[in-house]
Scaffold this motif. Structure first.
Motif, PDB file in Angstrom:
ATOM      1  N   SER A 176       3.908   1.718   0.775  1.00 46.73           N
ATOM      2  CA  SER A 176       3.256   2.890   0.177  1.00 46.73           C
ATOM      3  C   SER A 176       2.420   2.492  -1.027  1.00 46.73           C
ATOM      4  O   SER A 176       1.313   2.999  -1.227  1.00 46.73           O
ATOM      5  CB  SER A 176       4.317   3.927  -0.235  1.00 46.73           C
ATOM      6  OG  SER A 176       5.040   4.378   0.884  1.00 46.73           O
ATOM      7  N   GLY A 177       2.940   1.568  -1.830  1.00 45.80           N
ATOM      8  CA  GLY A 177       2.185   1.099  -2.993  1.00 45.80           C
ATOM      9  C   GLY A 177       0.901   0.398  -2.589  1.00 45.80           C
ATOM     10  O   GLY A 177      -0.146   0.584  -3.221  1.00 45.80           O
ATOM     11  N   SER A 178       0.951  -0.401  -1.533  1.00 49.64           N
ATOM     12  CA  SER A 178      -0.252  -1.098  -1.069  1.00 49.64           C
ATOM     13  C   SER A 178      -1.263  -0.109  -0.500  1.00 49.64           C
ATOM     14  O   SER A 178      -2.476  -0.300  -0.638  1.00 49.64           O
ATOM     15  CB  SER A 178       0.109  -2.158  -0.027  1.00 49.64           C
ATOM     16  OG  SER A 178       0.617  -1.571   1.147  1.00 49.64           O
ATOM     17  N   ASP A 179      -0.788   0.970   0.120  1.00 55.44           N
ATOM     18  CA  ASP A 179      -1.696   1.998   0.639  1.00 55.44           C
ATOM     19  C   ASP A 179      -2.452   2.680  -0.501  1.00 55.44           C
ATOM     20  O   ASP A 179      -3.646   2.999  -0.366  1.00 55.44           O
ATOM     21  CB  ASP A 179      -0.913   3.053   1.430  1.00 55.44           C
ATOM     22  CG  ASP A 179      -0.449   2.534   2.785  1.00 55.44           C
ATOM     23  OD1 ASP A 179      -1.017   1.534   3.256  1.00 55.44           O
ATOM     24  OD2 ASP A 179       0.492   3.114   3.362  1.00 55.44           O
ATOM     25  N   VAL A 180      -1.775   2.900  -1.615  1.00 55.69           N
ATOM     26  CA  VAL A 180      -2.426   3.515  -2.777  1.00 55.69           C
ATOM     27  C   VAL A 180      -3.511   2.585  -3.329  1.00 55.69           C
ATOM     28  O   VAL A 180      -4.618   3.020  -3.658  1.00 55.69           O
ATOM     29  CB  VAL A 180      -1.388   3.851  -3.874  1.00 55.69           C
ATOM     30  CG1 VAL A 180      -2.086   4.262  -5.169  1.00 55.69           C
ATOM     31  CG2 VAL A 180      -0.479   4.976  -3.404  1.00 55.69           C
ATOM     32  N   ILE A 181      -3.206   1.290  -3.419  1.00 53.28           N
ATOM     33  CA  ILE A 181      -4.189   0.325  -3.898  1.00 53.28           C
ATOM     34  C   ILE A 181      -5.403   0.302  -2.969  1.00 53.28           C
ATOM     35  O   ILE A 181      -6.554   0.274  -3.415  1.00 53.28           O
ATOM     36  CB  ILE A 181      -3.561  -1.079  -3.991  1.00 53.28           C
ATOM     37  CG1 ILE A 181      -2.465  -1.100  -5.064  1.00 53.28           C
ATOM     38  CG2 ILE A 181      -4.629  -2.132  -4.325  1.00 53.28           C
ATOM     39  CD1 ILE A 181      -1.670  -2.385  -5.100  1.00 53.28           C
ATOM     40  N   THR A 182      -5.145   0.335  -1.649  1.00 54.96           N
ATOM     41  CA  THR A 182      -6.237   0.376  -0.676  1.00 54.96           C
ATOM     42  C   THR A 182      -7.109   1.606  -0.887  1.00 54.96           C
ATOM     43  O   THR A 182      -8.341   1.540  -0.808  1.00 54.96           O
ATOM     44  CB  THR A 182      -5.668   0.384   0.754  1.00 54.96           C
ATOM     45  OG1 THR A 182      -4.920  -0.808   0.968  1.00 54.96           O
ATOM     46  CG2 THR A 182      -6.787   0.455   1.787  1.00 54.96           C
ATOM     47  N   GLY A 196      -0.856  12.812  -0.962  1.00 56.82           N
ATOM     48  CA  GLY A 196       0.195  12.600   0.034  1.00 56.82           C
ATOM     49  C   GLY A 196       0.886  11.261  -0.150  1.00 56.82           C
ATOM     50  O   GLY A 196       2.117  11.158  -0.066  1.00 56.82           O
ATOM     51  N   MET A 197       0.078  10.209  -0.416  1.00 59.26           N
ATOM     52  CA  MET A 197       0.663   8.871  -0.622  1.00 59.26           C
ATOM     53  C   MET A 197       1.490   8.820  -1.903  1.00 59.26           C
ATOM     54  O   MET A 197       2.564   8.215  -1.941  1.00 59.26           O
ATOM     55  CB  MET A 197      -0.452   7.821  -0.647  1.00 59.26           C
ATOM     56  CG  MET A 197      -1.087   7.575   0.718  1.00 59.26           C
ATOM     57  SD  MET A 197      -2.285   6.216   0.732  1.00 59.26           S
ATOM     58  CE  MET A 197      -3.629   6.945  -0.171  1.00 59.26           C
TER      59      MET A 197
END
Length: 597
Positions: free
Chosen positions: A205-211, A238-239
């Motif tokens: 989830s953290g990597s999705d936010v960075i993306t 949502g993230m």
């Protein structure tokens, strides 16, 4: 390795494994590391001095009314505390220095590793995954390693000293205290299992936010032009809500540990007081013994009560180390063979011999493609979108490896050629060329960092950049912005062509190099390309067939196979040929556009 494997659940390392893996990184700084660790021994052991002095204070001052002890003990406590403070500061400084150096070295090692990964790795992983694994995990792994070892050793030697004080005052009460201490740490195994399950989800989830942040920076024009602010906001919210939910789940499953330990320890303290009363009454221990014991016990138990939070941090560090070293030990599929050879040029031909390629098993993109190109010839590759044109030329510099068959240079399989040597002889101009944050000069010099100013000027002239450069106040030293955002498409293409000129590679791949440009930009870029193509073996992937009519050979690739090959004139003579159909369709469309104007 796909994204699911990249963020898979891992077993946390033990402290022993963590030290073993990080040992080679610590070794260059072993003296400072050892000095910082050595200081934790007296710094931790001095915790017990207050408890020891308390026995003599109670027995000699409170009970015996000895005035001499009343003056000495406070001074000694202050003196020992000052010494402990200096040792703690020095230990923290040296450990922080070593930790920061290891973090820097680890990031360098990881970045070096990242540069060896196959293009397919970046095809299947988003930028957030890479940033989290190669940057954030490195911070967590090394920084927490040093602080955890320091804290562990400080508490260990403090505990040893305090346990000695406990035994000195009463071995009976010490047994009760240690039994309770053992019971207090038992639940950590349950917490360990929960952390192991939740942490990979938090990382993903953290990597999705960075993306998402990276996409917002790179795609802000698209967001603005399509009014995607609400869409992006909803997606980001949502993230973030998902991360909040996972964080609360982590708290729910782990943070009960500290209060449970607090309750268990309270039973230990109560048991010691209850049994201690009877020992004092019987005269087995003195009041000073009991006061000293209680002080040492509370000093021993206090950090144990907060071990839950510390344990979570340590387990995260262990998981980060597992993830970091999984990347360090990862073996890219595309690399130089153990006994690879270096080439000094291309003397005869480039050949695709019965080539089969699959991105996904069972779904071939190229199907038994064979093609031989003599040096100095220009081969144009055309066909419908998705037919495999770009995939075919990507096999030559080994961006990908064939599933079956081979690609050969002068009869030698490219898999047997040293990877850097192979790519040194191939220049690629893409449809959307990547410019790095920096100046025009720096972006061109990437082609050959050792090029002279004369070489650079010649490349600029050949790429038809001299007028554009002359119009800039800073000339070649003009900053282009991240990804070259301050330049037009045609300007970026010409900089990429100048870069290819400077490389002086005998083979050039032009992958839709003009397809995204308007007619005016295309005309000047095409002149630059014509200069680049002279005396070189050239592979041209083109959508606009008007740009490839002079190629020595044109091949038509549809659905992964070569359906036609020949010169423009030869292919136009084919009654129902695929090339003729493509050409006539483009010519008709161009005529319709001209008529509308």
């Amino acid at each position: 390795m796909d994204r699911k494997d990249f963020n898979k659940e891992l077993n946390p390392s033990s402290l022993k494994d963590m030290v073993r893996r990080m040992g080679p990184l610590i070794r260059p700084y072993w003296f400072r590391a050892l000095l910082g660790i050595a200081m934790t021994i007296p710094a931790g052991a001095l915790d017990s001095t207050v408890a020891v002095f308390l026995k003599y204070y109670v027995d000699n001052v409170v009970v015996a009314k000895n005035a001499t002890w009343a003056g000495y003990i406070p001074v000694l406590i202050i003196l020992f505390t000052v010494v402990q403070g200096v040792l703690n500061f020095s230990s923290t400084y040296f450990n922080s220095w070593v930790g920061t150096k290891i973090t820097t070295d680890l990031k360098k090692k990881l970045y070096k590793k990242l540069l060896t990964f196959d293009p397919c790795f970046f095809d299947t992983h988003n930028s957030g995954d890479v940033v989290y694994r190669f940057y954030t995990d490195a911070d967590t792994a090394s920084t927490t390693l040093i602080s955890s070892i320091k804290d562990f050793l400080t508490r260990f030697f403090s505990s040893v000293g305090l346990i000695c004080v406990l035994f000195y005052n009463s071995w009976q009460l010490t047994i009760i205290a240690l039994i309770v201490l053992g019971a207090a740490v038992l639940p950590t195994q349950y917490v360990r299992k929960k952390i192991k399950k939740i942490t990979p989800k938090i990382v993903t989830s953290g990597s999705d936010v960075i993306t998402s942040y990276n996409e917002t920076c790179n795609g802000y024009k698209t967001i603005a032009s399509y009014n995607l602010q609400d869409y992006q906001l909803k997606k980001q919210y949502g993230m973030l809500d998902e991360i909040f939910s996972l964080s609360m789940k982590m708290v729910k499953h782990t943070n009960w540990l500290s209060p449970v330990m607090h309750i268990v320890i309270s039973f230990g303290v109560a048991g010691v007081i209850w049994f201690g009363n009877s020992l004092i009454i019987k005269g087995t221990i003195t009041s000073g013994n009991f006061a000293s014991f209680i002080a040492a016990l509370l000093m021993l138990y206090t950090p144990i009560k907060s071990i839950g939070n510390k344990y979570i941090d340590i387990q995260k560090a262990f998981l980060a180390i597992e993830r970091v070293f999984e990347m360090i030990n990862f073996k890219p599929k595309i690399k130089s063979a153990q006994e690879s050879v270096k080439i000094d040029g291309i003397k005869e031909s480039v050949e695709f011999d019965d080539v089969v390629f699959e991105y996904k098993p069972g779904l071939p993109v190229l199907k038994h493609v064979s093609l031989k190109v003599p040096i100095g010839k220009t081969i144009a590759i055309v066909g419908n979108s998705g037919g495999g044109k770009t995939t075919l030329v990507n096999l030559l510099p080994r961006f990908y490896d064939t599933t079956d068959g081979s690609v050969k240079i002068d009869g030698l399989d490219v898999k047997k050629i040293d990877l850097q040597s192979l790519r040194k002889h191939i220049a690629v101009v893409f449809q959307d060329n990547f410019l790095f944050s920096g100046t025009i000069r720096e972006n061109i010099m990437i082609g050959n960092p050792e090029a002279t100013q004369e070489d650079l000027d010649k490349a600029v002239q050949s790429a038809h950049l001299e007028d554009f450069i002359a119009s800039l106040k800073e000339g070649l030293d003009t900053y282009v912005g991240e990804r070259g955002v301050m330049l037009s498409g045609g300007q970026k293409q010409r900089i990429a062509i100048a870069r290819a000129f400077l490389k002086q590679a005998p083979v050039v791949i032009l992958d839709e190099a003009t397809s995204a440009l308007d007619n005016k930009s295309e005309a000047i870029v095409q002149k630059a390309i014509d200069n680049l193509m002279r005396n070189r073996t050239v592979f041209v992937i083109a959508h606009r067939l008007s740009t490839v009519q002079n190629a020595d050979k044109i091949i038509v690739v549809n659905e992964g196979t070569i359906v036609e090959s020949g010169t423009h004139e030869e292919l136009m003579k084919e009654g129902n040929g695929a090339y003729k159909a493509l050409y006539n369709a483009q010519f008709k469309k161009k005529k319709e556009v001209s008529d509308e104007k």
